[in-house]
Design a protein around this motif. Structure first.
Motif, PDB file in Angstrom:
ATOM      1  N   ALA A 649     -24.105 148.048  91.707  1.00 24.28           N
ATOM      2  CA  ALA A 649     -22.859 148.165  92.035  1.00 24.28           C
ATOM      3  C   ALA A 649     -22.515 146.276  92.424  1.00 24.28           C
ATOM      4  CB  ALA A 649     -22.757 148.752  93.293  1.00 24.28           C
ATOM      5  N   HIS A 650     -21.728 145.936  91.412  1.00 23.56           N
ATOM      6  CA  HIS A 650     -21.552 144.371  91.493  1.00 23.56           C
ATOM      7  C   HIS A 650     -21.025 143.917  92.815  1.00 23.56           C
ATOM      8  CE1 HIS A 650     -21.618 144.942  86.967  1.00 23.56           C
ATOM      9  NE2 HIS A 650     -21.509 143.879  87.017  1.00 23.56           N
ATOM     10  N   LEU A 651     -20.343 144.584  93.519  1.00 21.77           N
ATOM     11  CA  LEU A 651     -19.669 144.055  94.681  1.00 21.77           C
ATOM     12  C   LEU A 651     -20.479 144.426  95.901  1.00 21.77           C
ATOM     13  CD1 LEU A 651     -15.632 144.737  94.155  1.00 21.77           C
ATOM     14  CD2 LEU A 651     -17.026 142.815  93.886  1.00 21.77           C
ATOM     15  N   MET A 652     -21.400 145.488  95.988  1.00 20.16           N
ATOM     16  CA  MET A 652     -22.093 145.542  96.966  1.00 20.16           C
ATOM     17  C   MET A 652     -22.997 144.601  96.852  1.00 20.16           C
ATOM     18  SD  MET A 652     -21.456 148.463  98.713  1.00 20.16           S
ATOM     19  CE  MET A 652     -22.851 148.672  99.499  1.00 20.16           C
ATOM     20  N   LEU A 653     -23.628 144.026  95.790  1.00 19.90           N
ATOM     21  CA  LEU A 653     -24.479 143.028  95.930  1.00 19.90           C
ATOM     22  C   LEU A 653     -23.941 141.863  96.159  1.00 19.90           C
ATOM     23  CD1 LEU A 653     -26.864 143.757  92.662  1.00 19.90           C
ATOM     24  CD2 LEU A 653     -27.346 144.532  94.971  1.00 19.90           C
ATOM     25  N   PHE A 654     -22.644 141.447  95.660  1.00 16.28           N
ATOM     26  CA  PHE A 654     -21.882 140.300  95.842  1.00 16.28           C
ATOM     27  C   PHE A 654     -21.564 140.169  97.300  1.00 16.28           C
ATOM     28  CE2 PHE A 654     -17.450 138.373  95.683  1.00 16.28           C
ATOM     29  CZ  PHE A 654     -17.872 136.941  95.478  1.00 16.28           C
ATOM     30  N   TYR A 655     -21.055 141.258  98.086  1.00 23.47           N
ATOM     31  CA  TYR A 655     -20.727 141.180  99.560  1.00 23.47           C
ATOM     32  C   TYR A 655     -21.865 141.022 100.250  1.00 23.47           C
ATOM     33  CZ  TYR A 655     -15.830 142.322  98.141  1.00 23.47           C
ATOM     34  OH  TYR A 655     -14.638 142.342  97.373  1.00 23.47           O
ATOM     35  N   SER A 656     -22.916 141.584  99.914  1.00 24.33           N
ATOM     36  CA  SER A 656     -24.119 141.564 100.591  1.00 24.33           C
ATOM     37  C   SER A 656     -24.626 139.924 100.608  1.00 24.33           C
ATOM     38  CB  SER A 656     -25.388 142.393 100.088  1.00 24.33           C
ATOM     39  OG  SER A 656     -24.889 143.988 100.278  1.00 24.33           O
ATOM     40  N   SER A 657     -24.632 139.166  99.281  1.00 24.34           N
ATOM     41  CA  SER A 657     -25.106 137.999  99.256  1.00 24.34           C
ATOM     42  C   SER A 657     -24.076 137.390 100.302  1.00 24.34           C
ATOM     43  CB  SER A 657     -25.093 137.603  97.765  1.00 24.34           C
ATOM     44  OG  SER A 657     -25.748 138.371  97.004  1.00 24.34           O
ATOM     45  N   VAL A 658     -22.994 137.467 100.406  1.00 23.65           N
ATOM     46  CA  VAL A 658     -22.041 136.575 101.186  1.00 23.65           C
ATOM     47  C   VAL A 658     -22.393 136.930 102.644  1.00 23.65           C
ATOM     48  CG1 VAL A 658     -19.576 135.996 102.033  1.00 23.65           C
ATOM     49  CG2 VAL A 658     -20.182 136.516  99.516  1.00 23.65           C
ATOM     50  N   THR A 672     -30.369 139.442  96.750  1.00 24.79           N
ATOM     51  CA  THR A 672     -29.061 140.034  96.207  1.00 24.79           C
ATOM     52  C   THR A 672     -28.550 139.049  95.083  1.00 24.79           C
ATOM     53  OG1 THR A 672     -28.004 138.869  98.099  1.00 24.79           O
ATOM     54  CG2 THR A 672     -28.771 140.907  98.410  1.00 24.79           C
ATOM     55  N   GLN A 673     -28.662 137.765  95.159  1.00 23.14           N
ATOM     56  CA  GLN A 673     -28.286 137.077  94.095  1.00 23.14           C
ATOM     57  C   GLN A 673     -28.843 137.388  92.712  1.00 23.14           C
ATOM     58  OE1 GLN A 673     -28.507 132.603  94.583  1.00 23.14           O
ATOM     59  NE2 GLN A 673     -26.289 132.287  93.791  1.00 23.14           N
ATOM     60  N   GLU A 674     -30.296 137.306  92.850  1.00 21.56           N
ATOM     61  CA  GLU A 674     -31.073 137.620  91.862  1.00 21.56           C
ATOM     62  C   GLU A 674     -30.656 138.991  91.199  1.00 21.56           C
ATOM     63  OE1 GLU A 674     -34.981 137.344  92.963  1.00 21.56           O
ATOM     64  OE2 GLU A 674     -35.112 135.043  92.535  1.00 21.56           O
ATOM     65  N   MET A 675     -30.695 140.034  91.999  1.00 22.93           N
ATOM     66  CA  MET A 675     -30.149 141.432  91.588  1.00 22.93           C
ATOM     67  C   MET A 675     -28.729 141.374  91.014  1.00 22.93           C
ATOM     68  SD  MET A 675     -31.511 143.632  94.758  1.00 22.93           S
ATOM     69  CE  MET A 675     -30.972 145.195  94.004  1.00 22.93           C
ATOM     70  N   LEU A 676     -27.971 140.494  91.388  1.00 24.33           N
ATOM     71  CA  LEU A 676     -26.554 140.572  90.819  1.00 24.33           C
ATOM     72  C   LEU A 676     -26.728 139.877  89.431  1.00 24.33           C
ATOM     73  CD1 LEU A 676     -23.586 141.011  91.069  1.00 24.33           C
ATOM     74  CD2 LEU A 676     -23.383 138.591  92.453  1.00 24.33           C
ATOM     75  N   GLY A 677     -27.518 138.840  89.334  1.00 24.87           N
ATOM     76  CA  GLY A 677     -27.539 137.979  87.996  1.00 24.87           C
ATOM     77  C   GLY A 677     -28.240 139.046  86.927  1.00 24.87           C
ATOM     78  N   LYS A 678     -28.896 139.928  87.292  1.00 21.51           N
ATOM     79  CA  LYS A 678     -29.425 140.942  86.187  1.00 21.51           C
ATOM     80  C   LYS A 678     -28.542 141.807  85.744  1.00 21.51           C
ATOM     81  CE  LYS A 678     -34.202 141.012  88.263  1.00 21.51           C
ATOM     82  NZ  LYS A 678     -34.993 141.554  88.888  1.00 21.51           N
ATOM     83  N   LEU A 679     -27.288 142.118  86.285  1.00 23.40           N
ATOM     84  CA  LEU A 679     -26.205 143.006  85.842  1.00 23.40           C
ATOM     85  C   LEU A 679     -25.230 142.165  84.907  1.00 23.40           C
ATOM     86  CD1 LEU A 679     -25.070 144.507  89.140  1.00 23.40           C
ATOM     87  CD2 LEU A 679     -26.904 145.465  87.619  1.00 23.40           C
ATOM     88  N   ASN A 680     -24.813 143.113  83.918  1.00 26.12           N
ATOM     89  CA  ASN A 680     -23.865 142.433  82.819  1.00 26.12           C
ATOM     90  C   ASN A 680     -22.238 142.095  83.478  1.00 26.12           C
ATOM     91  OD1 ASN A 680     -25.638 142.980  80.941  1.00 26.12           O
ATOM     92  ND2 ASN A 680     -24.909 144.866  80.226  1.00 26.12           N
ATOM     93  N   ASN A 681     -21.925 141.140  82.983  1.00 24.23           N
ATOM     94  CA  ASN A 681     -20.603 140.591  83.557  1.00 24.23           C
ATOM     95  C   ASN A 681     -20.591 140.229  84.935  1.00 24.23           C
ATOM     96  OD1 ASN A 681     -19.882 141.565  80.866  1.00 24.23           O
ATOM     97  ND2 ASN A 681     -18.988 143.319  81.678  1.00 24.23           N
ATOM     98  N   GLN A 683     -21.141 136.858  85.991  1.00 28.12           N
ATOM     99  CA  GLN A 683     -21.293 135.445  86.054  1.00 28.12           C
ATOM    100  C   GLN A 683     -20.105 134.856  86.927  1.00 28.12           C
ATOM    101  OE1 GLN A 683     -23.964 133.321  84.867  1.00 28.12           O
ATOM    102  NE2 GLN A 683     -22.642 131.892  86.353  1.00 28.12           N
ATOM    103  N   ALA A 684     -18.987 135.583  86.910  1.00 26.19           N
ATOM    104  CA  ALA A 684     -17.890 135.059  87.621  1.00 26.19           C
ATOM    105  C   ALA A 684     -18.134 135.107  89.176  1.00 26.19           C
ATOM    106  CB  ALA A 684     -16.558 135.795  87.358  1.00 26.19           C
ATOM    107  N   LEU A 685     -18.823 136.312  89.471  1.00 23.06           N
ATOM    108  CA  LEU A 685     -19.021 136.504  90.956  1.00 23.06           C
ATOM    109  C   LEU A 685     -20.218 135.376  91.077  1.00 23.06           C
ATOM    110  CD1 LEU A 685     -19.185 140.470  90.970  1.00 23.06           C
ATOM    111  CD2 LEU A 685     -17.293 138.888  91.526  1.00 23.06           C
ATOM    112  N   LEU A 686     -21.212 135.046  90.443  1.00 21.47           N
ATOM    113  CA  LEU A 686     -22.004 134.209  90.850  1.00 21.47           C
ATOM    114  C   LEU A 686     -21.627 132.794  90.954  1.00 21.47           C
ATOM    115  CD1 LEU A 686     -25.212 135.295  88.167  1.00 21.47           C
ATOM    116  CD2 LEU A 686     -24.915 135.588  90.835  1.00 21.47           C
TER     117      LEU A 686
END
Length: 722
Positions: A649-658, A672-681, A683-686
């Motif tokens: 879940a992109h946003l779960m990982l994104f908000y967790s990183s924040v 969480t940043q590494e986990m997010l980076g493994k998902l497609n699409n 980069q904008a969130l990173l």
């Protein structure tokens, strides 16, 4: 009779009873139980079961897994603490419950032990007994046979009906000798050369001196028949062909009576497949004029009627069908058509009962295609009634019967609910084999482009356009072509389905105006309640999308009105009610009403939990996380984090990183940043995370300006414009 705990099993009838209650089992599951009961306390290896019960077939492993699951379900056995079937990993199974024979049946049991098991071929439908007294030929599973559509070289397209009639007669004659591959599976076999090819019957007809030359070939044999004219002589011609092609093969010799109106019926079948219901309807009506009790024509007219929105006429045709003398296949098709009609009306309990009746009839005839279609109807009903265990069971059964094609059409039309709002779906979405379905659909589209079956081409294009692995540029063209064919053919219900999905499609791409353009074209009768509810929801979402992307207050207000209208209707389904509550929370969030948004989001989360909507729960959870971040309460946001369940879940990982950054938890931030980076699409969130790291912390306005809001990506849409 074999007795174990509270159960009785009749090995001759393959019937299971609990007390005086009969327990319904598929023939294959009953056969599996019989095998276990005749081999108690023995290690039964998987290969033993496969060799005994699934000697052939592409999906033997899946079929065994499904049958084991069904048997455990029927016996209420728990795989982790079994009473009956114990699994030995990497070895096999052991029946661990004591089995004894009824004293009145010991002699019969002795005979049974000598005979062994009853083998009912999953794909063949033939009953054969392993015994030294049975000729070896009877022990063999039926060979597969693929009957190709007749190649019409007469130069007159109207003559194609005769090929449909001839093929139908040949299928009737050959069904006892071969496992006939359903017509809809033809693309699978033609586009998969690595498969062991089945026997093939190839037919063609061409003009010859004011007559017609029919040519046929099968298994190295060839036959030619001179046909004077193309009329009701197809029964006679079929027998002549088979006399030449199947010299050493026993086949059905059942007398097929000529029926008035058959030529019109087959003309209707051809028209239905190649041109659509408008032309087909007139032929079926002509057939009924000549033979008022011709059930196949009446049944097709019933399906055409509701597809055209004529509910009363459909009910008239269904009610006028007397099944007392009808063959099992026709009974199965009747209950399948009726159940589909009831599902469209939102009569889900009735649809479930019709599906059960259809399955019983399909199993009696061992018609694999009808069985699979019935399981898919059961899955549809279970999906709409939030019965996730039943849904998983039904789709697993369909997959065991026909493989990934079961997902190519059925699951593609539900996948946008599973991954995006309107959100619904079970947690176990491992069955959605979109990759394999994509391959199946590519082959189907290629095949149907070369044939005259435009309706099947439209359905394949529609399913292909919904597959998330298809690039957006391709999916759009597929959907629009499907829409064009559906409109031209008069397939009103299919047209409605494609238009509705196009609305959702453009909402996903944040093109709300374009979504409304297609949604406004949908014409629905009031009786189609589920479709009307879906249409209302998507229109509201389109207005919401316009408001969110353009900051137009009037669009947001219109969306809010439509959402609230849905909540005010007593008949609105629980799933839509939960989704609307969440979407209203997003509208409130956009309008800066944080307290209202949190209240609505909490209510949506409770509704999702009550309905078992696991995927949708994450939508509500990451919305709550965002609200906590706006309030500078990152600790509360982190309490909602579940990295194991929400790792995609992109946003779960994104908000967790924040939140991790705001609490100075560098280790969690990196993870969480590494986990997010493994998902497609992602980069904008990173990139947003990188910018956020160097800004002052705890500023709600800054967070709102820098970070994507929950509604910004419409629940993790993975689409990319290419």
């Amino acid at each position: 009779m074999l007795l174990f705990r509270q159960f009785r099993f009749d090995p001759e009838r393959l019937a299971l009873y609990r007390g005086q209650t009969a327990i319904s089992l598929r023939p294959k599951v009953a056969q599996l139980l019989n095998y276990f009961l005749t081999h108690p306390n023995q290690l039964v290896k998987r290969e033993q079961l496969l060799n005994a019960l699934w000697q052939h077939g592409e999906f033997r492993e899946a079929a065994l897994n499904q049958s084991i699951t069904e048997l455990r379900h029927a016996l209420q056995d728990n795989a982790k603490s079994p009473i009956y079937i114990k699994t030995l990993p990497h070895q096999g199974y052991v029946w661990i419950c004591a089995v004894k024979a009824d004293s009145n049946n010991k002699r019969r049991l002795g005979v049974k032990a000598a005979i062994g098991l009853v083998a009912i071929a999953l794909l063949g439908g033939v009953y054969s007994y392993k015994s030294v007294s049975i000729p070896p030929a009877q022990l063999q599973e039926k060979a597969q046979l693929l009957i190709h559509p007749m190649q019409n070289h007469t130069g007159v397209q109207a003559n194609a009906w005769w090929g449909y009639a001839l093929e139908g007669t040949l299928r009737e004659r050959l069904k006892t000798s071969f496992h006939l591959i359903p017509k809809s599976q033809t693309p699978d076999y033609l586009n998969k050369p690595e498969k062991v090819p089945p026997q093939q019957l190839v037919l063609s007809i061409k003009p010859m001196q004011q007559r017609y030359l029919l040519q046929a070939s099968m298994a190295g044999r060839h036959a030619q028949v001179l046909v004077e004219e193309l009329d009701n002589n197809f029964i006679e011609i079929a027998d002549k062909l088979l006399d030449s092609l199947t010299t050493n093969t026993s086949r059905s010799v059942t007398k097929l009576n000529k029926v008035n109106g058959l030529s019109d019926y087959y003309r209707g079948v051809q028209a239905l497949n190649e041109h659509g219901p408008i032309l087909a309807k007139s032929y079926f009506e002509a057939a009924l004029t000549q033979t008022p009790d011709h059930l196949p024509s009446r049944l097709e007219l019933a399906r055409i009627a509701w597809g055209q929105g004529n509910i009363q006429l459909a009910k008239h045709y269904f009610n006028g069908i007397d099944l007392q003398t009808a063959p099992y296949t026709l009974r199965a098709r009747y209950h399948l058509y009726l159940g589909t009609f009831q599902k469209v009306l939102g009569e889900f309990q009735r649809a479930r009962l019709s599906a059960k009746n259809a399955l019983v009839m399909a199993e009696q005839s061992q018609h694999i295609e009808l069985m699979a279609s019935t399981y898919q109807l059961m899955a549809d009903v279970a999906w709409n009634t939030l019965q996730w265990q039943d849904y998983t069971h039904a789709m697993s059964a369909a997959h065991a019967l026909i493989g990934s094609r079961s997902f190519a059409y059925s699951e593609a039309q539900r996948s946008f609910y599973l991954a995006n709002p309107p959100a619904a779906g079970p947690q176990q979405k491992n069955l959605v084999n979109l990759s394999q379905s994509k391959k199946v659909l590519e082959g189907a589209i290629q095949y149907y482009r070369q044939s005259a079956q435009r309706i099947e081409l439209a359905r394949s294009l529609f399913a292909y356009g919904q597959n998330y692995l298809v690039p957006v540029s391709e999916s759009e063209s597929s959907l629009l072509e499907a829409l064009e064919i559906a409109k031209e053919s008069g397939e009103q219900y299919l047209t409605m389905q494609v238009l509705t999905y196009l609305g959702f499609y453009y909402i996903q791409l944040h093109q709300g105006e374009k979504a409304l353009y297609y949604l406004e074209q949908v014409a629905l009768v009031q009786a189609f309640k589920p479709a009307l509810e879906q249409l209302s929801l998507l229109k509201a979402m389109a207005y919401m999308d316009i408001g969110l992307t353009t900051n137009r207050h009037t669009a947001l207000k219109r969306a809010q009105q439509l959402f609230e209208s849905l909540l005010s209707i007593d008949t609105t389904s629980d799933t839509v009610r939960a989704n609307v509550t969440l979407l209203l929370g997003w509208v409130a969030l956009k309008q800066g009403e944080i307290d209202k948004s949190q209240m609505l989001t909490n209510a949506a989360l409770e509704a999702y939990e009550a309905g078992g909507l696991s995927d949708a729960m994450s939508y509500a959870k990451y919305t709550q996380m965002y609200i906590y971040l706006l309030r500078n309460e990152p600790d509360k946001a982190l309490k909602l984090m579940d990295l194991d369940r929400d790792k995609e879940a992109h946003l779960m990982l994104f908000y967790s990183s924040v939140a991790a950054h705001l609490t100075n938890d560098e280790q969690l931030f990196v993870k969480t940043q590494e986990m997010l980076g493994k998902l497609n699409n992602s980069q904008a969130l990173l990139d947003q995370l990188e910018r956020f790291k160097y800004q002052s912390q705890g500023d709600a306005k800054l967070i709102a300006e820098l970070l994507d809001a929950p509604y910004s990506v419409y629940c993790q849409s993975k689409w990319i414009l290419e």
